[in-house]
Design an enzyme around this catalytic site. Structure first.
Site, PDB file in Angstrom:
ATOM      1  N   LYS A   1     -31.385  40.187  10.831  1.00 24.27           N
ATOM      2  CA  LYS A   1     -30.152  39.886  10.105  1.00 24.27           C
ATOM      3  C   LYS A   1     -29.092  39.272  11.019  1.00 24.27           C
ATOM      4  O   LYS A   1     -28.190  38.583  10.554  1.00 24.27           O
ATOM      5  CB  LYS A   1     -29.641  41.124   9.400  1.00 24.27           C
ATOM      6  CG  LYS A   1     -30.611  41.544   8.281  1.00 24.27           C
ATOM      7  CD  LYS A   1     -30.053  42.574   7.348  1.00 24.27           C
ATOM      8  CE  LYS A   1     -30.958  42.779   6.143  1.00 24.27           C
ATOM      9  NZ  LYS A   1     -32.253  43.443   6.483  1.00 24.27           N
TER      10      LYS A   1
HETATM   11  C1  LIG Z   1     -33.400  43.464   5.679  1.00 24.05           C
HETATM   12  C2  LIG Z   1     -34.694  43.771   6.326  1.00 24.05           C
HETATM   13  C3  LIG Z   1     -35.939  43.410   5.736  1.00 24.05           C
HETATM   14  C4  LIG Z   1     -36.038  42.776   4.375  1.00 24.05           C
HETATM   15  O1  LIG Z   1     -35.526  41.466   4.361  1.00 24.05           O
HETATM   16  P1  LIG Z   1     -35.189  40.745   2.953  1.00 24.05           P
HETATM   17  O2  LIG Z   1     -34.539  39.458   3.329  1.00 24.05           O
HETATM   18  O3  LIG Z   1     -34.280  41.689   2.246  1.00 24.05           O
HETATM   19  O4  LIG Z   1     -36.483  40.550   2.239  1.00 24.05           O
HETATM   20  C5  LIG Z   1     -37.097  43.677   6.449  1.00 24.05           C
HETATM   21  N1  LIG Z   1     -37.061  44.285   7.653  1.00 24.05           N
HETATM   22  C6  LIG Z   1     -35.897  44.652   8.242  1.00 24.05           C
HETATM   23  C7  LIG Z   1     -35.936  45.332   9.565  1.00 24.05           C
HETATM   24  C8  LIG Z   1     -34.671  44.402   7.614  1.00 24.05           C
HETATM   25  O5  LIG Z   1     -33.519  44.775   8.201  1.00 24.05           O
END
Ligand SMILES: *Cc1c(COP(=O)(O)O)cnc(C)c1O
Length: 462
Positions: A112
């Site tokens: 993220k």
């Molecule tokens: C947010 C997240 C996901 C999922 O990603 P999306 O874009 O919501 O599909 C998977 N793994 C981790 C570690 C995350 O923080």
């Protein structure tokens, strides 16, 4: 470049407005009116470039007039300067034709950061030009909140308030939110669970007086600016394995469908992607939907991969919009069915269109543990539970096309689950070393709209 809503009833916006707005006024999500494409030569020229240079070439056509060329280059450079790896998104090899894309070298150790760091820069630049301030409020089960705080801390035009469920995030996640000392950061420990935090966030956006008074803005995963930033690492990794002269496939651990939708955009832009594989945990609404054509909400069962514990996968609406031939009325109908009956059925034509673009698989808790242990034995890599889910589904979809599995978080973010699965104590990487020594700053608050709005107003008027 214009952005339109998936529900067809909101005004068209520029990139900048779509980013600052987040959710469209008709409840839909913004998508580009047309997706720009890159030629084979343009993709070939990316070979050997830095992550930042590739980022500029991939994202520039989407941004339009919102930023100047040099300005946009600077925003990208600043966004990734704090990453702890020169490659930003390095590739490792797991097996003869299986690669791991490490997306956890950013400041909060999850993918993220790629999007949040960049939209922090873009918000600041856009708001400075407009002479405006905003208040960003977010609800988090852990990763989004820490990434947002890291991205927006210390910026002049933004206050950031993050609500997390008191006592229900890991210690690493909590400390990442409570130890930044910048005065525009406000970590709020809400007495409730994650659903309560999300419900109060919605209440705040629906309280129009409050919303307009403080200039409320959202940076959750439906923000188009976040999706766009994630398109870049599909290009950088594919090119380092020989694209556009060679096809690649991707497996993506999926919750809200943001990350894998970015891969779909990369493909539409001209990147030769063979398979895009959705990997879910036991909360497998997306896998069930791909199998049956019916999108049916069930209860969330907490798992060891909490960032994928989701039952309403918001960004899936963008894929549906394309599968229905960009028919906003059809999407409005599906979403109405969803709120009335908790489910909707995808038309035959649309589910076939989706199956042409996406494969899917599901991994149980036991299989996740098994994969963490097995990968350590086979490759020496310690995977976080989310990445292990990807690696297992990636393994199941190997072919003569190279498979790239996205590693979405560093194992040190989920130390208890990793230790239980394979016995390894993963320490924090050196750049996060002081996390347990710093003072925490957090405000406990009731699970109540007026308690929250009062607190936010007080903080802003100080
Ligand atoms: C947010 C997240 C996901 C999922 O990603 P999306 O874009 O919501 O599909 C998977 N793994 C981790 C570690 C995350 O923080």
């Amino acid at each position: 470049m214009k952005y339109i809503s998936t529900r067809g009833q909101a005004p068209e916006l520029t990139f900048e407005d779509a980013m600052l707005t987040g959710l469209a006024r008709d409840g839909g999500l913004y998508v580009p009116e047309t997706v720009p494409t890159l030629t084979k030569d343009e993709i070939a020229e990316m070979a050997g470039l830095s992550y930042e240079d590739i980022a500029y070439r991939v994202m520039r056509p989407f941004v339009g007039e919102s930023f100047g060329d040099d300005e946009f280059r600077t925003l990208i450079k600043n966004a990734y300067a704090g990453f702890a790896h020169d490659a930003r998104a390095p590739l490792k090899q797991l097996a003869p034709n299986h690669f791991l894309l490490e997306l956890f070298h950013g400041p909060t150790l999850a993918f993220k950061d790629f999007a949040m760091q960049l939209i922090g820069q873009m918000f600041q630049a856009a708001l400075t030009k407009r002479g405006e301030r905003v208040v960003i409020v977010g609800a988090t089960s852990g990763d989004t909140g820490s990434a947002a705080i890291e991205a927006f801390k210390g910026l002049d035009n933004v206050d950031v308030f993050i609500m997390f469920p008191e006592g229900r995030v890991s210690e690493v996640q909590r400390r990442q939110m409570t130890t930044p000392s910048e005065s525009n950061v406000h970590a709020l420990a809400v007495k409730g669970d994650f659903d309560d935090c999300q419900a109060r966030l919605k209440d705040m956006f629906n309280d129009h007086d409050f919303r307009d008074e403080v200039g409320l803005a959202g940076v959750n995963s439906i923000n188009w600016g976040r999706v766009l930033a994630q398109v870049v690492y599909y290009f950088s990794s594919a090119v380092s394995l020989g694209a556009p002269h060679r096809e690649v496939s991707f497996t993506v651990p999926t919750g809200n469908f943001g990350d894998i939708f970015a891969g779909y955009i990369a493909k539409k832009m001209g990147l030769p992607i063979n398979d895009l594989v959705i990997a879910t945990n036991q909360n497998d609404i997306l896998h069930r939907t791909m199998e049956t054509g019916a999108y049916t909400k069930e209860g969330v069962t907490p798992s060891i991969s909490p960032s994928m514990d989701i039952q309403v996968s918001s960004n899936f609406e963008r894929a549906l919009f394309d599968a229905y031939g960009r028919d906003g009325a059809a999407i409005r109908q599906l979403m109405e069915d969803m709120s009335e009956k908790g489910s909707f059925t995808i038309s035959q034509g649309a589910i076939e269109a989706l199956r042409e673009q996406f494969k899917s698989g599901r991994v149980s808790e036991e299989e996740t543990n098994e994969t963490i242990k097995d990968m350590l034995a086979r490759t020496g890599e310690t995977l976080c539970p989310h990445s292990a889910i990807g690696a297992r589904i990636g393994d199941q979809n190997l072919s003569d096309v190279p498979m790239i599995t996205l590693a979405t978080a560093h194992p040190a973010k989920f130390p208890a689950a990793v230790k239980a699965a394979c016995g390894v104590d993963v320490g924090l990487p050196p750049h996060m070393g002081g996390l347990f020594d710093r003072d925490e700053r957090v405000t406990p608050v009731a699970n109540d709209l007026s308690a929250l709005t009062t607190l936010i107003r007080e903080r802003l008027n100080k």
